[in-house]
Design an enzyme around this catalytic site. Structure first.
Site, mmCIF file in Angstrom:
data_model
loop_
_atom_site.group_PDB
_atom_site.id
_atom_site.type_symbol
_atom_site.label_atom_id
_atom_site.label_comp_id
_atom_site.label_asym_id
_atom_site.label_seq_id
_atom_site.Cartn_x
_atom_site.Cartn_y
_atom_site.Cartn_z
ATOM 1 N N GLU A 1 1.627 -2.599 24.020
ATOM 2 C CA GLU A 1 2.312 -1.300 24.084
ATOM 3 C C GLU A 1 1.787 -0.516 25.282
ATOM 4 O O GLU A 1 0.573 -0.499 25.508
ATOM 5 C CB GLU A 1 2.073 -0.525 22.785
ATOM 6 C CG GLU A 1 2.662 -1.261 21.584
ATOM 7 C CD GLU A 1 2.412 -0.576 20.247
ATOM 8 O OE1 GLU A 1 1.815 0.518 20.230
ATOM 9 O OE2 GLU A 1 2.817 -1.138 19.219
ATOM 10 N N THR B 1 6.696 -1.970 11.092
ATOM 11 C CA THR B 1 6.192 -0.618 11.417
ATOM 12 C C THR B 1 4.677 -0.585 11.228
ATOM 13 O O THR B 1 4.105 0.493 11.114
ATOM 14 C CB THR B 1 6.833 0.452 10.501
ATOM 15 O OG1 THR B 1 6.600 0.080 9.137
ATOM 16 C CG2 THR B 1 8.321 0.613 10.752
ATOM 17 N N SER B 2 4.023 -1.776 11.178
ATOM 18 C CA SER B 2 2.568 -1.766 10.927
ATOM 19 C C SER B 2 1.797 -1.828 12.244
ATOM 20 O O SER B 2 1.530 -0.776 12.848
ATOM 21 C CB SER B 2 2.188 -2.895 9.969
ATOM 22 O OG SER B 2 2.412 -4.174 10.538
ATOM 23 N N ARG B 3 1.457 -3.014 12.711
ATOM 24 C CA ARG B 3 0.801 -3.197 14.003
ATOM 25 C C ARG B 3 1.425 -4.417 14.661
ATOM 26 O O ARG B 3 1.666 -5.435 13.991
ATOM 27 C CB ARG B 3 -0.704 -3.429 13.838
ATOM 28 C CG ARG B 3 -1.503 -2.180 13.504
ATOM 29 C CD ARG B 3 -1.650 -1.251 14.716
ATOM 30 N NE ARG B 3 -2.477 -0.102 14.446
ATOM 31 C CZ ARG B 3 -2.047 1.079 13.980
ATOM 32 N NH1 ARG B 3 -0.761 1.259 13.737
ATOM 33 N NH2 ARG B 3 -2.882 2.071 13.786
ATOM 34 N N GLY C 1 0.843 -1.195 0.000
ATOM 35 C CA GLY C 1 0.000 0.000 0.000
ATOM 36 C C GLY C 1 0.876 1.242 0.000
ATOM 37 O O GLY C 1 2.013 1.229 -0.473
ATOM 38 N N ARG C 2 0.318 2.323 0.564
ATOM 39 C CA ARG C 2 1.007 3.621 0.515
ATOM 40 C C ARG C 2 2.402 3.581 1.120
ATOM 41 O O ARG C 2 3.375 4.047 0.534
ATOM 42 C CB ARG C 2 0.186 4.660 1.297
ATOM 43 C CG ARG C 2 -1.029 5.158 0.602
ATOM 44 C CD ARG C 2 -1.662 6.277 1.435
ATOM 45 N NE ARG C 2 -2.763 6.883 0.721
ATOM 46 C CZ ARG C 2 -3.995 6.382 0.677
ATOM 47 N NH1 ARG C 2 -4.283 5.260 1.315
ATOM 48 N NH2 ARG C 2 -4.940 7.005 0.005
ATOM 49 N N ILE C 3 2.489 3.048 2.363
ATOM 50 C CA ILE C 3 3.766 3.119 3.087
ATOM 51 C C ILE C 3 4.797 2.194 2.440
ATOM 52 O O ILE C 3 5.966 2.568 2.262
ATOM 53 C CB ILE C 3 3.559 2.805 4.589
ATOM 54 C CG1 ILE C 3 2.697 3.910 5.225
ATOM 55 C CG2 ILE C 3 4.895 2.678 5.303
ATOM 56 C CD1 ILE C 3 2.208 3.612 6.635
ATOM 57 N N HIS D 1 6.634 3.050 18.883
ATOM 58 C CA HIS D 1 5.491 3.358 18.005
ATOM 59 C C HIS D 1 5.491 4.848 17.624
ATOM 60 O O HIS D 1 4.499 5.546 17.802
ATOM 61 C CB HIS D 1 4.157 2.974 18.674
ATOM 62 C CG HIS D 1 3.036 2.800 17.687
ATOM 63 N ND1 HIS D 1 1.992 1.934 17.878
ATOM 64 C CD2 HIS D 1 2.795 3.410 16.488
ATOM 65 C CE1 HIS D 1 1.159 1.997 16.848
ATOM 66 N NE2 HIS D 1 1.623 2.890 15.990
HETATM 67 P P1 NAD Z 1 -2.563 0.932 2.953
HETATM 68 O O1 NAD Z 1 -3.999 0.644 3.209
HETATM 69 O O2 NAD Z 1 -2.204 1.950 1.930
HETATM 70 O O3 NAD Z 1 -1.822 -0.441 2.565
HETATM 71 C C1 NAD Z 1 -2.061 -1.661 3.194
HETATM 72 C C2 NAD Z 1 -1.777 -2.750 2.152
HETATM 73 O O4 NAD Z 1 -1.835 -4.014 2.798
HETATM 74 C C3 NAD Z 1 -2.810 -2.770 1.018
HETATM 75 O O5 NAD Z 1 -2.165 -2.688 -0.233
HETATM 76 C C4 NAD Z 1 -3.512 -4.107 1.198
HETATM 77 O O6 NAD Z 1 -3.908 -4.675 -0.028
HETATM 78 C C5 NAD Z 1 -2.410 -4.914 1.876
HETATM 79 N N1 NAD Z 1 -2.891 -6.119 2.526
HETATM 80 C C6 NAD Z 1 -4.056 -6.321 3.183
HETATM 81 N N2 NAD Z 1 -4.111 -7.601 3.635
HETATM 82 C C7 NAD Z 1 -2.943 -8.196 3.253
HETATM 83 C C8 NAD Z 1 -2.411 -9.504 3.422
HETATM 84 N N3 NAD Z 1 -3.093 -10.462 4.066
HETATM 85 N N4 NAD Z 1 -1.180 -9.772 2.916
HETATM 86 C C9 NAD Z 1 -0.479 -8.815 2.260
HETATM 87 N N5 NAD Z 1 -0.967 -7.560 2.041
HETATM 88 C C10 NAD Z 1 -2.177 -7.257 2.546
HETATM 89 O O7 NAD Z 1 -1.936 1.304 4.355
HETATM 90 P P2 NAD Z 1 -0.543 2.056 4.651
HETATM 91 O O8 NAD Z 1 -0.766 3.525 4.704
HETATM 92 O O9 NAD Z 1 0.505 1.509 3.771
HETATM 93 O O10 NAD Z 1 -0.323 1.596 6.170
HETATM 94 C C11 NAD Z 1 -0.088 0.232 6.482
HETATM 95 C C12 NAD Z 1 -0.285 0.008 7.974
HETATM 96 O O11 NAD Z 1 0.743 0.708 8.683
HETATM 97 C C13 NAD Z 1 -1.580 0.628 8.535
HETATM 98 O O12 NAD Z 1 -2.689 -0.221 8.356
HETATM 99 C C14 NAD Z 1 -1.255 0.860 9.987
HETATM 100 O O13 NAD Z 1 -1.681 -0.223 10.774
HETATM 101 C C15 NAD Z 1 0.270 0.956 10.000
HETATM 102 N N6 NAD Z 1 0.729 2.294 10.417
HETATM 103 C C16 NAD Z 1 1.642 2.374 11.416
HETATM 104 C C17 NAD Z 1 2.096 3.606 11.825
HETATM 105 C C18 NAD Z 1 3.164 3.746 12.888
HETATM 106 O O14 NAD Z 1 3.205 4.764 13.573
HETATM 107 N N7 NAD Z 1 4.050 2.790 13.033
HETATM 108 C C19 NAD Z 1 1.568 4.775 11.244
HETATM 109 C C20 NAD Z 1 0.672 4.652 10.206
HETATM 110 C C21 NAD Z 1 0.239 3.398 9.791
#
Ligand code: NAD
Length: 338
Positions: free
Chosen positions: A267, A236-238, A157-159, A286
């Site tokens: 956390e 860096t996700s969850r 996705g975006r990140i 985090h």
């Molecule tokens: P996003 O929605 O743009 O991208 C998420 C991607 O994950 C999507 O492309 C989706 O298709 C994919 N996905 C879903 N299920 C999947 C699976 N089973 N296997 C593989 N890919 C799968 O989100 P983003 O902006 O890239 O952010 C990702 C995550 O980062 C967020 O959901 C959030 O939990 C986490 N995050 C953490 C922080 C931090 O402070 N560390 C800050 C922002 C976001």
């Protein structure tokens, strides 16, 4: 002012004068009502047209959502909405709005920092130098040339895409596994592969999926056992996307080379967590999203989401775009912030 709508903030963690002023201009009164438990949230939000929250654990459960008779929008100062029952909100006709792009740059910068610090073993070296063990670096070896390594992105996705864009300069092979992205994609030369192949072939594995039923524990014992013994896992996700008990075994029994974690299962990380004891683990609290700039961005997005939804427009980032809203909404592109 004679406000037409009431927005209730249930987390109340900082000074909301910016939000108060901007929402007032749209005829919305912002009221802070700190609420932690489900019952407290239900009481606090009984008359709310919008609910605003920040906390990763604030329980926006189906029970809470069913008790929000007036609510049109739930807006969160975050990307991840895993503590909101989005299905229940959709069934109730409530739009859930996040701030999808507010920290894409920060989190991808953080992932890059953790990836490079792990690959170059920066934290171990730093500890050796501080302990007076100048030649201790030999214990941190072997180091590999970064351009010879393969980076695996779990989720694209975006990140993850921003991380790939930044890491492309290091001329690594970049793989990604994302069941919702059709491959092959040409962007930055990323190869879309199945997750098991990515886990087997990557030297650095960076996780970027949302937390949900499908991804909880996605990286568990089977995944760790299939990785290279030198593999580094960056999350860096969850926290719960990684099975933490399996990670601890993988580190202890050297199934993998190390980890760098901005997020963990519980956390703050408990004082007794074995994760604190591994030299090959980097921990950050985090803070991947944090910067002065991302804070300004997220506050502006929350104001826009609430103002738009309560004045008849879709918010910029609806998490449930298929919801049938309680009152009809015009396209976001037509909204102008008062
Ligand atoms: P996003 O929605 O743009 O991208 C998420 C991607 O994950 C999507 O492309 C989706 O298709 C994919 N996905 C879903 N299920 C999947 C699976 N089973 N296997 C593989 N890919 C799968 O989100 P983003 O902006 O890239 O952010 C990702 C995550 O980062 C967020 O959901 C959030 O939990 C986490 N995050 C953490 C922080 C931090 O402070 N560390 C800050 C922002 C976001």
């Amino acid at each position: 002012m004679n406000p037409r709508f009431l927005a209730v903030n249930i987390d109340c963690n900082f000074d909301y004068s910016f939000e108060t002023e901007r929402l007032a201009a749209a005829g919305i009164e912002l009221v802070p009502r700190k609420a932690v438990t489900e019952d407290e949230i239900i009481r606090a939000c009984a008359d709310a047209d919008a609910v605003i929250l920040e906390g990763a654990k604030t329980p926006m459960t189906a029970r809470v959502i069913a008790a929000l008779p007036r609510c049109q929008v739930i807006a969160k100062y975050a990307v991840g909405v895993d503590n909101i029952d989005v299905g229940a909100a959709t069934a109730a006709g409530i739009v859930v709005a996040n701030a999808a792009d507010y920290c894409t740059e920060e989190v991808s910068d953080h992932a890059v920092a953790l990836l490079l610090a792990s690959a170059r073993k920066v934290m171990s070296m730093d500890r050796f130098v501080r302990r007076g063990e100048w030649a201790g670096f030999t214990k941190a070896q072997p180091l590999r040339r970064v351009s010879q390594l393969t980076l695996g992105l779990v989720g694209l996705g975006r990140i993850a895409r921003a991380t790939a864009r930044k890491m492309a300069g290091f001329q690594m092979r970049i793989l990604a596994a994302d069941p919702y992205v059709a491959g092959p994609t040409a962007e930055g030369g990323i190869e879309i592969v199945p997750l098991d192949q990515l886990l087997r072939e990557s030297d650095l594995i960076s996780i970027h999926v949302p937390l949900g039923a499908e991804t909880r524990g996605l990286i568990g014992e089977t995944a760790f056992r299939s990785m290279k013994p030198t593999a580094i896992v960056v999350n860096t996700s969850r926290g719960p996307v990684v099975d933490q008990e399996a990670l601890i075994r993988a580190l202890r029994e050297k199934w993998i080379g190390g980890a760098a974690l901005d997020v963990v299962a519980e956390e703050p990380l408990p004082a007794s967590s074995p994760l604190r004891d591994f030299d090959q683990v980097i921990l950050t609290p985090h803070t991947g999203a944090d910067s002065v700039d991302s804070m300004k961005h997220v506050r502006r997005t929350v104001v826009e989401s609430v103002s738009a939804a309560l004045t008849g427009y879709w918010p910029p980032f609806p998490v449930n775009p298929k919801v049938a809203p309680r009152s009809g909404l015009k396209p976001w592109s037509e909204f102008r912030q008062p």
